[in-house]
Design an enzyme around this catalytic site. Sequence first.
Site, mmCIF file in Angstrom:
data_model
loop_
_atom_site.group_PDB
_atom_site.id
_atom_site.type_symbol
_atom_site.label_atom_id
_atom_site.label_comp_id
_atom_site.label_asym_id
_atom_site.label_seq_id
_atom_site.Cartn_x
_atom_site.Cartn_y
_atom_site.Cartn_z
ATOM 1 N N TYR A 47 -73.369 -82.496 21.557
ATOM 2 C CA TYR A 47 -72.432 -82.529 22.576
ATOM 3 C C TYR A 47 -71.347 -83.332 22.656
ATOM 4 C CZ TYR A 47 -74.918 -78.230 23.807
ATOM 5 O OH TYR A 47 -75.919 -77.219 23.879
ATOM 6 N N HIS A 52 -65.813 -80.646 25.993
ATOM 7 C CA HIS A 52 -66.351 -80.573 27.547
ATOM 8 C C HIS A 52 -66.830 -81.825 27.942
ATOM 9 C CE1 HIS A 52 -66.783 -77.334 30.160
ATOM 10 N NE2 HIS A 52 -68.094 -76.897 30.002
ATOM 11 N N TYR A 102 -77.104 -80.959 32.299
ATOM 12 C CA TYR A 102 -76.091 -80.139 31.621
ATOM 13 C C TYR A 102 -75.192 -79.668 32.543
ATOM 14 C CZ TYR A 102 -79.083 -79.771 27.681
ATOM 15 O OH TYR A 102 -79.764 -80.281 26.271
ATOM 16 N N ASN A 104 -73.732 -77.009 34.199
ATOM 17 C CA ASN A 104 -73.842 -75.896 35.014
ATOM 18 C C ASN A 104 -74.579 -76.441 36.354
ATOM 19 O OD1 ASN A 104 -72.566 -74.233 33.185
ATOM 20 N ND2 ASN A 104 -74.347 -72.788 33.094
ATOM 21 N N ASN A 150 -67.704 -74.769 35.642
ATOM 22 C CA ASN A 150 -68.940 -74.499 36.175
ATOM 23 C C ASN A 150 -69.739 -75.796 36.586
ATOM 24 O OD1 ASN A 150 -69.189 -71.853 35.419
ATOM 25 N ND2 ASN A 150 -69.826 -72.132 33.378
#
Length: 244
Positions: A47, A52, A102, A104, A150
């Site tokens: 990632y 993001h 993460y 969320n 989120n």
Amino acid sequence: ACLVGSEMCIRDSDRPFGGSAGAQALPDNGEPMIRLLVGLGNPGPEYEATRHNAGFWWIDAVARRLGARLQPDRAYHGLVARVSRPLAGVEGPVWLLEPQTYMNLSGKSVSALARFFKIAPHEILVAHDELDLPPGQVKLKQGGGHAGHNGLKDIQAQLGSADYWRLRLGIGHPGVKAEVAAYVLRKPSPEHREALEAAIERTMAAVEPLLKGDMQAAVRLVNAKPPQPKAPPPSETTASKPST
């Protein structure tokens, strides 16, 4: 989460977040200083270069600016740096945080550090990717909704407040809502990555006023429109072309 009747439900203006009633330390201009800088993203090499993770890129740039080094801290579920003397004229400590929960569950990390060190929501700045701004554009604001992000949604739920500051790093929109989830988890094009990095570099001028509590100056610096590229001069062939 916020428990009815607990200190966590009392307005931030009435009582410091996670602490007892009392006055907070303020700079000469009377505005609270930013004490916690947060960048949002997802952990792991897969990632690292995705849209993001723009918030992580911003915190990495701030860490370089302040000469800080982020280290894993299990107590706060993230990579953390404590900067005792961030800049001349700025009283520390200032905290840098990249949640490793993460996206969320970002609020789990942010609220753990904020509660322990009694940092109020309006003393927190969260840098995050923003679909509604084009790559290269950045906006700074306090409060507001989470717009379906989120990470912001969980932070707001865990803090029990939306009063924290947001640094919105434009990544552009895919144009179709159904494609957003895949879009944010892909790498930007080289041109978009370059625009993002240039925007992050421009915001470094706002770090000092942010840490000194001069929020109006920080907003002016961040929200100023980026310089537009100059139009190339007419070529000699165009200039010397006879009219018809």
